[in-house]
Design a protein around this motif. Structure first.
Motif, PDB file in Angstrom:
ATOM      1  N   ASN A 117      18.344  10.443  -5.006  1.00 58.15           N
ATOM      2  CA  ASN A 117      17.682   9.056  -4.687  1.00 58.15           C
ATOM      3  C   ASN A 117      18.786   7.881  -5.282  1.00 58.15           C
ATOM      4  O   ASN A 117      18.939   7.909  -6.292  1.00 58.15           O
ATOM      5  CB  ASN A 117      16.376   9.232  -5.305  1.00 58.15           C
ATOM      6  N   ILE A 119      18.434   4.244  -6.506  1.00 65.51           N
ATOM      7  CA  ILE A 119      17.502   3.248  -6.638  1.00 65.51           C
ATOM      8  C   ILE A 119      18.364   1.987  -7.205  1.00 65.51           C
ATOM      9  O   ILE A 119      19.367   1.952  -7.867  1.00 65.51           O
ATOM     10  CB  ILE A 119      16.990   3.777  -8.378  1.00 65.51           C
ATOM     11  N   ARG A 128      11.640   0.912 -10.417  1.00 66.81           N
ATOM     12  CA  ARG A 128      12.376   2.156 -10.625  1.00 66.81           C
ATOM     13  C   ARG A 128      11.504   3.362 -10.346  1.00 66.81           C
ATOM     14  O   ARG A 128      11.987   4.397  -9.867  1.00 66.81           O
ATOM     15  CB  ARG A 128      13.193   1.863 -11.806  1.00 66.81           C
ATOM     16  N   TYR A 131      10.822   3.997  -6.882  1.00 65.30           N
ATOM     17  CA  TYR A 131      11.929   4.692  -6.179  1.00 65.30           C
ATOM     18  C   TYR A 131      12.107   6.226  -6.471  1.00 65.30           C
ATOM     19  O   TYR A 131      12.746   6.774  -5.685  1.00 65.30           O
ATOM     20  CB  TYR A 131      12.983   3.828  -6.655  1.00 65.30           C
ATOM     21  N   LYS A 132      11.679   6.544  -7.669  1.00 67.77           N
ATOM     22  CA  LYS A 132      11.881   7.836  -7.947  1.00 67.77           C
ATOM     23  C   LYS A 132      11.041   8.721  -7.284  1.00 67.77           C
ATOM     24  O   LYS A 132      11.138   9.756  -6.926  1.00 67.77           O
ATOM     25  CB  LYS A 132      11.681   8.130  -9.439  1.00 67.77           C
ATOM     26  N   PRO A 135      11.392   7.453  -2.473  1.00 69.46           N
ATOM     27  CA  PRO A 135      12.672   6.823  -2.565  1.00 69.46           C
ATOM     28  C   PRO A 135      13.077   6.146  -1.128  1.00 69.46           C
ATOM     29  O   PRO A 135      12.462   6.678  -0.318  1.00 69.46           O
ATOM     30  CB  PRO A 135      13.729   7.825  -2.606  1.00 69.46           C
ATOM     31  N   TYR A 171      19.520   9.069  -9.007  1.00 70.61           N
ATOM     32  CA  TYR A 171      18.513   9.959  -9.556  1.00 70.61           C
ATOM     33  C   TYR A 171      18.666  11.110  -8.932  1.00 70.61           C
ATOM     34  O   TYR A 171      18.150  11.227  -7.752  1.00 70.61           O
ATOM     35  CB  TYR A 171      17.099   9.322  -9.696  1.00 70.61           C
ATOM     36  N   LYS A 173      18.109  15.350  -8.596  1.00 69.16           N
ATOM     37  CA  LYS A 173      17.570  16.381  -8.932  1.00 69.16           C
ATOM     38  C   LYS A 173      17.827  17.854  -8.233  1.00 69.16           C
ATOM     39  O   LYS A 173      18.290  17.571  -7.164  1.00 69.16           O
ATOM     40  CB  LYS A 173      16.024  16.186  -9.019  1.00 69.16           C
TER      41      LYS A 173
END
Length: 177
Positions: A117, A119, A128, A131-132, A135, A171, A173
Motif C-alpha cells: 500500500n 501512503i 495514514r 490509507y492503511k 489504500p 506499508y 504485508k
C-alpha cells in the motif's frame, strides 16, 4: 423464496474455499459456544453465573470469526514474513520490495500474496490510518508457488510509482493460503 435460494447458493460457493481443517476449527468453536450456553442453562438457578455464562456465549458468537482467524494465523497457518528492502530507489520513481516467507505452521500452503500500500509521506496520522485500511494506491502480487512446512520462499518486486510527483511510504504485508 428466491432470496433464500440465492443466499444458499452464495453460501455453497463460499464453502468451496474451506478445507476439512477449517470445518473442524469452526465446529470446535461452535461446540465451545454451545457448551458455555448449556452450562449457563444448567446454572439458571444461580443468577450471577447464569448471566455471566449467557452473556459470554452471546458475545462469543459475533467474535467467532476473529477467534477462527486468530487460531489459523497463530498456530495452523503461521507464517514468518520478513522484509529486507521496502523503499524507493534513489534516482527513479520506482519502489523496490524484497523479502521472504517461511512456513512455520502445521499446514502446507498453495501460494502466497504480497500487498504493498502506498501512503503519501506528507499525510497526517489519521489519513495514514485511513490509507492503511483503504489504500488509494496498492500493488498486489500473487505467488502460486506451493510452500511446504518449514520451507522458505524469497520474493522481489519492482513497482513503478503511482504518482511520480508524490513521495510515498510503503506499508507492505504478506499472507499465505
Amino acid at each position: 423464496m428466491d432470496g433464500l435460494k440465492e443466499y444458499l447458493l452464495k453460501l455453497l460457493d463460499i464453502s468451496r474455499f474451506f478445507a476439512l481443517l477449517d470445518y473442524l476449527v469452526l465446529i470446535g468453536i461452535f461446540l465451545i459456544i454451545l457448551l458455555i450456553f448449556l452450562l449457563g442453562i444448567a446454572l439458571r438457578g444461580r443468577t450471577f453465573p447464569f448471566a455471566v455464562l449467557f452473556l459470554l456465549s452471546g458475545g462469543l458468537i459475533p467474535a467467532s470469526p476473529f477467534i477462527y482467524q486468530w487460531i489459523m494465523e497463530s498456530y495452523l497457518k503461521k507464517t514468518e514474513f520478513i522484509l529486507t528492502h521496502n523503499e524507493s530507489l534513489q534516482y527513479d520513481a520506482v519502489y523496490f520490495v524484497e523479502g521472504s516467507f517461511k512456513n512455520i505452521g502445521y499446514l502446507d500452503f498453495r501460494g502466497c500474496v504480497v500487498e504493498v500500500n502506498f501512503i503519501p509521506k506528507d499525510s497526517k496520522k489519521l489519513q495514514r490510518i485511513k490509507y492503511k485500511i483503504n489504500p488509494r494506491y496498492a500493488h498486489i502480487k500473487i505467488y502460486k508457488t506451493p510452500l511446504n512446512k518449514q520451507e522458505s520462499m524469497d520474493f522481489k518486486l519492482v513497482i513503478p510509482s503511482p504518482n511520480p510527483k508524490v513521495s510515498f511510504d510503503l506499508y507492505t504485508k504478506g499472507a499465505c493460503y
